[in-house]
Design a protein around this motif. Structure first.
Motif, PDB file in Angstrom:
ATOM      1  N   ASP A  17      54.020   6.913 -14.926  1.00  0.00           N
ATOM      2  CA  ASP A  17      53.800   7.468 -13.790  1.00  0.00           C
ATOM      3  C   ASP A  17      54.490   7.861 -13.007  1.00  0.00           C
ATOM      4  O   ASP A  17      54.706   9.417 -12.541  1.00  0.00           O
ATOM      5  N   ARG A  18      55.330   7.380 -12.012  1.00  0.00           N
ATOM      6  CA  ARG A  18      56.336   7.313 -11.167  1.00  0.00           C
ATOM      7  C   ARG A  18      57.448   8.366 -11.549  1.00  0.00           C
ATOM      8  O   ARG A  18      58.206   9.303 -10.963  1.00  0.00           O
ATOM      9  N   TYR A  19      57.847   7.951 -12.404  1.00  0.00           N
ATOM     10  CA  TYR A  19      59.340   8.024 -13.319  1.00  0.00           C
ATOM     11  C   TYR A  19      58.891   9.421 -13.536  1.00  0.00           C
ATOM     12  O   TYR A  19      60.220  10.044 -13.320  1.00  0.00           O
ATOM     13  N   TRP A  20      58.277  10.104 -14.326  1.00  0.00           N
ATOM     14  CA  TRP A  20      58.088  11.277 -15.363  1.00  0.00           C
ATOM     15  C   TRP A  20      57.675  11.584 -13.993  1.00  0.00           C
ATOM     16  O   TRP A  20      58.147  13.160 -13.970  1.00  0.00           O
ATOM     17  N   ALA A  21      56.786  11.995 -12.641  1.00  0.00           N
ATOM     18  CA  ALA A  21      56.419  12.219 -11.388  1.00  0.00           C
ATOM     19  C   ALA A  21      57.545  12.990 -10.946  1.00  0.00           C
ATOM     20  O   ALA A  21      57.866  14.148 -10.513  1.00  0.00           O
ATOM     21  N   SER A  22      59.089  12.209 -10.706  1.00  0.00           N
ATOM     22  CA  SER A  22      59.892  12.340  -9.768  1.00  0.00           C
ATOM     23  C   SER A  22      60.479  13.002 -10.602  1.00  0.00           C
ATOM     24  O   SER A  22      61.603  13.744 -10.409  1.00  0.00           O
ATOM     25  N   TRP A  23      60.949  13.173 -11.728  1.00  0.00           N
ATOM     26  CA  TRP A  23      61.689  13.933 -12.919  1.00  0.00           C
ATOM     27  C   TRP A  23      60.811  15.375 -12.987  1.00  0.00           C
ATOM     28  O   TRP A  23      61.810  16.167 -12.769  1.00  0.00           O
ATOM     29  N   ALA A  24      59.658  15.624 -12.816  1.00  0.00           N
ATOM     30  CA  ALA A  24      59.321  16.768 -12.508  1.00  0.00           C
ATOM     31  C   ALA A  24      59.502  17.359 -11.343  1.00  0.00           C
ATOM     32  O   ALA A  24      59.722  18.880 -10.799  1.00  0.00           O
ATOM     33  N   GLY A  28      61.560  20.731 -10.584  1.00  0.00           N
ATOM     34  CA  GLY A  28      60.690  21.476 -10.182  1.00  0.00           C
ATOM     35  C   GLY A  28      59.505  22.092 -11.012  1.00  0.00           C
ATOM     36  O   GLY A  28      59.295  23.552 -10.811  1.00  0.00           O
ATOM     37  N   VAL A  29      59.093  21.605 -11.958  1.00  0.00           N
ATOM     38  CA  VAL A  29      58.096  21.973 -12.636  1.00  0.00           C
ATOM     39  C   VAL A  29      56.693  21.096 -12.403  1.00  0.00           C
ATOM     40  O   VAL A  29      57.257  20.239 -11.819  1.00  0.00           O
ATOM     41  N   PRO A  30      55.644  22.046 -12.819  1.00  0.00           N
ATOM     42  CA  PRO A  30      54.667  21.309 -12.663  1.00  0.00           C
ATOM     43  C   PRO A  30      54.804  19.584 -13.450  1.00  0.00           C
ATOM     44  O   PRO A  30      55.055  19.594 -14.725  1.00  0.00           O
ATOM     45  N   ARG A  31      53.928  18.601 -12.103  1.00  0.00           N
ATOM     46  CA  ARG A  31      54.042  17.244 -13.214  1.00  0.00           C
ATOM     47  C   ARG A  31      53.114  17.385 -14.659  1.00  0.00           C
ATOM     48  O   ARG A  31      53.541  16.490 -15.902  1.00  0.00           O
ATOM     49  N   HIS A  32      51.897  18.134 -14.934  1.00  0.00           N
ATOM     50  CA  HIS A  32      51.728  17.895 -16.029  1.00  0.00           C
ATOM     51  C   HIS A  32      52.485  18.604 -17.266  1.00  0.00           C
ATOM     52  O   HIS A  32      51.961  17.904 -17.821  1.00  0.00           O
ATOM     53  N   THR A  33      52.725  19.428 -16.812  1.00  0.00           N
ATOM     54  CA  THR A  33      54.552  20.165 -17.899  1.00  0.00           C
ATOM     55  C   THR A  33      54.894  18.863 -18.246  1.00  0.00           C
ATOM     56  O   THR A  33      55.171  18.961 -19.371  1.00  0.00           O
ATOM     57  N   VAL A  34      55.735  18.590 -17.397  1.00  0.00           N
ATOM     58  CA  VAL A  34      56.446  16.501 -17.726  1.00  0.00           C
ATOM     59  C   VAL A  34      55.283  15.655 -19.072  1.00  0.00           C
ATOM     60  O   VAL A  34      55.907  15.498 -19.852  1.00  0.00           O
ATOM     61  N   GLU A  64      72.258  14.092 -13.586  1.00  0.00           N
ATOM     62  CA  GLU A  64      70.773  13.910 -12.925  1.00  0.00           C
ATOM     63  C   GLU A  64      70.341  13.240 -12.449  1.00  0.00           C
ATOM     64  O   GLU A  64      70.171  13.663 -11.181  1.00  0.00           O
ATOM     65  N   TYR A  65      70.392  11.933 -12.698  1.00  0.00           N
ATOM     66  CA  TYR A  65      69.997  11.019 -12.308  1.00  0.00           C
ATOM     67  C   TYR A  65      70.774  10.428 -11.229  1.00  0.00           C
ATOM     68  O   TYR A  65      70.501  10.152 -10.102  1.00  0.00           O
ATOM     69  N   GLN A  66      72.183  10.677 -11.231  1.00  0.00           N
ATOM     70  CA  GLN A  66      72.948  10.313 -10.173  1.00  0.00           C
ATOM     71  C   GLN A  66      73.030  11.482  -8.870  1.00  0.00           C
ATOM     72  O   GLN A  66      73.194  10.689  -7.928  1.00  0.00           O
ATOM     73  N   ALA A  67      72.440  12.369  -9.175  1.00  0.00           N
ATOM     74  CA  ALA A  67      72.555  14.151  -8.507  1.00  0.00           C
ATOM     75  C   ALA A  67      70.593  13.219  -7.260  1.00  0.00           C
ATOM     76  O   ALA A  67      71.482  13.862  -6.263  1.00  0.00           O
ATOM     77  N   ARG A  68      69.866  12.968  -7.927  1.00  0.00           N
ATOM     78  CA  ARG A  68      68.550  11.969  -7.414  1.00  0.00           C
ATOM     79  C   ARG A  68      69.173  10.891  -6.559  1.00  0.00           C
ATOM     80  O   ARG A  68      68.345  11.172  -5.931  1.00  0.00           O
ATOM     81  N   GLU A  69      69.701   9.810  -7.641  1.00  0.00           N
ATOM     82  CA  GLU A  69      70.189   9.284  -6.323  1.00  0.00           C
ATOM     83  C   GLU A  69      70.872   9.456  -5.498  1.00  0.00           C
ATOM     84  O   GLU A  69      70.423   9.267  -3.943  1.00  0.00           O
ATOM     85  N   GLY A  70      71.998  10.762  -5.256  1.00  0.00           N
ATOM     86  CA  GLY A  70      72.432  11.039  -3.963  1.00  0.00           C
ATOM     87  C   GLY A  70      71.858  11.634  -3.003  1.00  0.00           C
ATOM     88  O   GLY A  70      71.816  11.898  -1.800  1.00  0.00           O
ATOM     89  N   ALA A  71      70.880  12.181  -3.505  1.00  0.00           N
ATOM     90  CA  ALA A  71      69.930  13.112  -2.702  1.00  0.00           C
ATOM     91  C   ALA A  71      68.960  11.833  -1.718  1.00  0.00           C
ATOM     92  O   ALA A  71      67.882  12.573  -1.433  1.00  0.00           O
ATOM     93  N   GLY A  72      68.958  11.447  -2.458  1.00  0.00           N
ATOM     94  CA  GLY A  72      67.813  10.564  -1.592  1.00  0.00           C
ATOM     95  C   GLY A  72      66.617   9.971  -2.328  1.00  0.00           C
ATOM     96  O   GLY A  72      64.959   9.549  -1.707  1.00  0.00           O
ATOM     97  N   ARG A  73      66.626  11.012  -4.114  1.00  0.00           N
ATOM     98  CA  ARG A  73      65.055  10.954  -4.565  1.00  0.00           C
ATOM     99  C   ARG A  73      65.259  10.228  -6.092  1.00  0.00           C
ATOM    100  O   ARG A  73      64.950  10.434  -7.077  1.00  0.00           O
ATOM    101  N   GLY A  74      65.950   9.104  -5.922  1.00  0.00           N
ATOM    102  CA  GLY A  74      66.140   7.907  -7.748  1.00  0.00           C
ATOM    103  C   GLY A  74      64.918   7.307  -6.834  1.00  0.00           C
ATOM    104  O   GLY A  74      63.621   7.363  -6.773  1.00  0.00           O
TER     105      GLY A  74
END
Length: 218
Positions: A17-24, A28-34, A64-74
């Motif tokens: 749940d958390r994994y896919w919600a964080s990608w959504a 910038g898309v609704p979690r339901h879409t993902v 994108e994974y690395q960018a998320r980590e760099g932004a503190g959203r990994g």
């Protein structure tokens, strides 16, 4: 005789749940879409990351994974991400003298996060740490080494037919297909999955009865 039980990670011991919600949220898309797109790729038997590629054609998932980590959203992981049966099931196996290994397709960071949870396991390791990922036969050669038991005395438990059940069986391991998560539920009644898996289970608590049919959980 089953001497070692090796468990997949995503949708076997942890909820996604958390994994896919964080990608959504990151895209910038609704979690339901993902969630819906993950379901679509499951039905097609495609790689999970294809859900992200459907959202963003041409996306470089690693970048994108690395960018998320760099932004503190990994990646984040704590006890709330574990299924309720994980700790009691693994503890029961260890009490029976069974070696317990957790090994799945995860990052090195996920390995550190999992180990910080102090699971009832003898070893927790990820594909990134081994340098090889499922469904490669080399991953399952590593599994056999980590099991410290013969392949036919080692049970690999997972939800994903293509990544878990088929390659583990080909490597000579015993297999248990878990009806859990999108992959586990959708493919549970597939004839080839049923023919290939040595066992089909609905909970990790079912494993103890496979190791010892006289166990109270049977």
């Amino acid at each position: 005789m089953i001497r070692t039980v090796v468990l997949d990670v995503g949708e076997t011991i942890t909820k996604d749940d958390r994994y896919w919600a964080s990608w959504a949220d990151w895209l910038g898309v609704p979690r339901h879409t993902v969630s819906a797109l993950v379901g679509a790729v499951v039905v097609d038997g495609r790689d999970n990351a294809d859900a992200l590629r459907l959202l963003r054609p041409g996306i470089n998932v690693t970048a994108e994974y690395q960018a998320r980590e760099g932004a503190g959203r990994g990646e984040q992981l704590d006890d709330t991400d574990l299924y309720d049966d994980v700790r009691p099931a693994l503890a029961a196996l260890q009490a029976m003298g069974v070696r317990v290994v957790v090994a799945g397709n995860q990052s090195a960071k996920a390995g550190d996060l999992l180990r910080s949870l102090n699971l009832p396991a003898d070893l927790v390791v990820t594909s990134a740490e081994w340098g090889v990922a499922k469904p490669s036969p080399d991953f399952f050669h590593q599994v056999i080494g980590a099991a410290q038991a013969a392949a036919d005395e080692t049970l690999y438990v997972g939800d994903h037919p293509q990544n878990d059940i088929f390659p583990a069986a080909q490597a000579g391991l015993l297999t248990a297909h878990l009806r859990r998560g999108p992959w586990g539920h959708w493919w549970a009644d597939d004839a080839i999955v049923q023919q290939t898996a040595d066992y089909s289970i609905d909970s990790l608590m079912d494993i103890a009865s496979l190791v010892n049919p006289a166990h109270p959980e049977a």
